[in-house]
Scaffold this motif. Structure first.
Motif, PDB file in Angstrom:
ATOM      1  N   PHE A  88       0.831  -1.213   0.000  1.00  0.00           N
ATOM      2  CA  PHE A  88       0.000   0.000   0.000  1.00  0.00           C
ATOM      3  C   PHE A  88       0.860   1.255   0.000  1.00  0.00           C
ATOM      4  N   VAL A  89       1.815   1.331   0.933  1.00  0.00           N
ATOM      5  CA  VAL A  89       2.629   2.538   1.064  1.00  0.00           C
ATOM      6  C   VAL A  89       3.496   2.744  -0.177  1.00  0.00           C
ATOM      7  N   ASP A  90       4.073   1.682  -0.680  1.00  0.00           N
ATOM      8  CA  ASP A  90       4.889   1.817  -1.885  1.00  0.00           C
ATOM      9  C   ASP A  90       4.053   2.313  -3.061  1.00  0.00           C
ATOM     10  N   ALA A  91       2.842   1.770  -3.220  1.00  0.00           N
ATOM     11  CA  ALA A  91       1.958   2.219  -4.302  1.00  0.00           C
ATOM     12  C   ALA A  91       1.516   3.662  -4.081  1.00  0.00           C
ATOM     13  N   PHE A  92       1.190   4.015  -2.851  1.00  0.00           N
ATOM     14  CA  PHE A  92       0.795   5.383  -2.519  1.00  0.00           C
ATOM     15  C   PHE A  92       1.923   6.351  -2.855  1.00  0.00           C
ATOM     16  N   ALA A  93       3.138   6.007  -2.443  1.00  0.00           N
ATOM     17  CA  ALA A  93       4.294   6.891  -2.639  1.00  0.00           C
ATOM     18  C   ALA A  93       4.657   7.054  -4.107  1.00  0.00           C
ATOM     19  N   GLN A  94       4.352   6.063  -4.928  1.00  0.00           N
ATOM     20  CA  GLN A  94       4.685   6.167  -6.350  1.00  0.00           C
ATOM     21  C   GLN A  94       3.978   7.341  -7.014  1.00  0.00           C
ATOM     22  N   ASN A  95       2.894   7.790  -6.424  1.00  0.00           N
ATOM     23  CA  ASN A  95       2.193   8.958  -6.959  1.00  0.00           C
ATOM     24  C   ASN A  95       2.960  10.250  -6.711  1.00  0.00           C
ATOM     25  N   TYR A  96       3.941  10.198  -5.825  1.00  0.00           N
ATOM     26  CA  TYR A  96       4.643  11.414  -5.407  1.00  0.00           C
ATOM     27  C   TYR A  96       6.142  11.383  -5.648  1.00  0.00           C
ATOM     28  N   SER A  97       6.720  10.217  -5.894  1.00  0.00           N
ATOM     29  CA  SER A  97       8.163  10.138  -6.055  1.00  0.00           C
ATOM     30  C   SER A  97       8.510   9.001  -7.005  1.00  0.00           C
ATOM     31  N   GLU A  98       9.737   9.001  -7.393  1.00  0.00           N
ATOM     32  CA  GLU A  98      10.255   7.937  -8.247  1.00  0.00           C
ATOM     33  C   GLU A  98      11.201   7.084  -7.426  1.00  0.00           C
ATOM     34  N   GLY A  99      11.110   5.800  -7.637  1.00  0.00           N
ATOM     35  CA  GLY A  99      12.070   4.884  -7.022  1.00  0.00           C
ATOM     36  C   GLY A  99      11.805   4.659  -5.551  1.00  0.00           C
ATOM     37  N   GLY A 100      12.843   4.253  -4.866  1.00  0.00           N
ATOM     38  CA  GLY A 100      12.739   3.985  -3.446  1.00  0.00           C
ATOM     39  C   GLY A 100      13.071   2.539  -3.143  1.00  0.00           C
ATOM     40  N   TYR A 101      13.597   2.313  -2.004  1.00  0.00           N
ATOM     41  CA  TYR A 101      13.936   0.977  -1.573  1.00  0.00           C
ATOM     42  C   TYR A 101      13.838   0.936  -0.071  1.00  0.00           C
ATOM     43  N   ALA A 102      13.156  -0.056   0.424  1.00  0.00           N
ATOM     44  CA  ALA A 102      13.050  -0.229   1.868  1.00  0.00           C
ATOM     45  C   ALA A 102      13.612  -1.593   2.229  1.00  0.00           C
ATOM     46  N   PRO A 103      14.534  -1.624   3.180  1.00  0.00           N
ATOM     47  CA  PRO A 103      15.080  -2.905   3.610  1.00  0.00           C
ATOM     48  C   PRO A 103      13.993  -3.765   4.264  1.00  0.00           C
ATOM     49  N   ALA A 104      14.254  -5.055   4.324  1.00  0.00           N
ATOM     50  CA  ALA A 104      13.279  -6.003   4.865  1.00  0.00           C
ATOM     51  C   ALA A 104      12.856  -5.642   6.284  1.00  0.00           C
ATOM     52  N   HIS A 105      13.795  -5.197   7.133  1.00  0.00           N
ATOM     53  CA  HIS A 105      13.423  -4.880   8.515  1.00  0.00           C
ATOM     54  C   HIS A 105      12.456  -3.690   8.574  1.00  0.00           C
ATOM     55  N   ALA A 106      12.591  -2.758   7.666  1.00  0.00           N
ATOM     56  CA  ALA A 106      11.677  -1.613   7.641  1.00  0.00           C
ATOM     57  C   ALA A 106      10.289  -2.052   7.191  1.00  0.00           C
ATOM     58  N   ARG A 107      10.246  -2.955   6.233  1.00  0.00           N
ATOM     59  CA  ARG A 107       8.961  -3.484   5.777  1.00  0.00           C
ATOM     60  C   ARG A 107       8.267  -4.234   6.905  1.00  0.00           C
ATOM     61  N   LYS A 108       9.016  -5.033   7.652  1.00  0.00           N
ATOM     62  CA  LYS A 108       8.445  -5.778   8.775  1.00  0.00           C
ATOM     63  C   LYS A 108       7.969  -4.828   9.864  1.00  0.00           C
ATOM     64  N   GLN A 109       8.750  -3.797  10.149  1.00  0.00           N
ATOM     65  CA  GLN A 109       8.372  -2.820  11.172  1.00  0.00           C
ATOM     66  C   GLN A 109       7.059  -2.130  10.796  1.00  0.00           C
TER      67      GLN A 109
END
Length: 132
Positions: A88-109
């Protein structure tokens, strides 16, 4: 800011302070579980989604709109973010920015914080299945 003065780091991330304070005041007014879910989403966005002041202020304001409308309509947190908050957050953010990477621990958090918030809606905690 005077002519020729460079914006500080915080202004580069969140945009004008006045808009940020207005956004934070809106967040503070949300019911506890919605506020917890929005704040978890906010942390994830700030740490793992590249944005600039031009895109982040409207992004956070739109996020507040979404959670305010959901709270007013009685929609659950899961109805907002679905079963995969990272998606959800990655899809939401795509409307406002390009790219991005979140490490696994951030996704779990993020996922764990949303699950706790969604559990608070019903007075119980939600457990993730062990097959991830």
């Amino acid at each position: 800011m005077s002519e020729g003065e460079k914006p500080g780091f915080i202004a580069k991330v969140i945009g004008p302070k006045k808009r940020w304070r207005a956004y934070k005041a809106r967040v503070k007014e949300l019911p506890e579980s919605y506020r917890a879910a929005l704040e978890a989403t906010e942390r994830y966005l700030m740490h793992f989604v590249p944005t600039d002041a031009d895109s982040s202020a409207p992004m956070f304001e739109d996020l507040a709109d979404l959670f305010e409308q959901a709270a007013a309509n009685g929609s659950s947190i899961r109805e907002i973010v679905g079963e995969d908050p990272v998606e959800f957050v990655d899809a939401f953010a795509q409307n406002y920015s390009e790219g991005g990477y979140a490490p696994a621990h951030a996704r779990k958090q993020l996922t764990d914080a949303i699950e706790r918030a969604a559990g608070n809606e019903t007075g119980k905690t939600t457990r993730r299945s062990d097959h991830a």
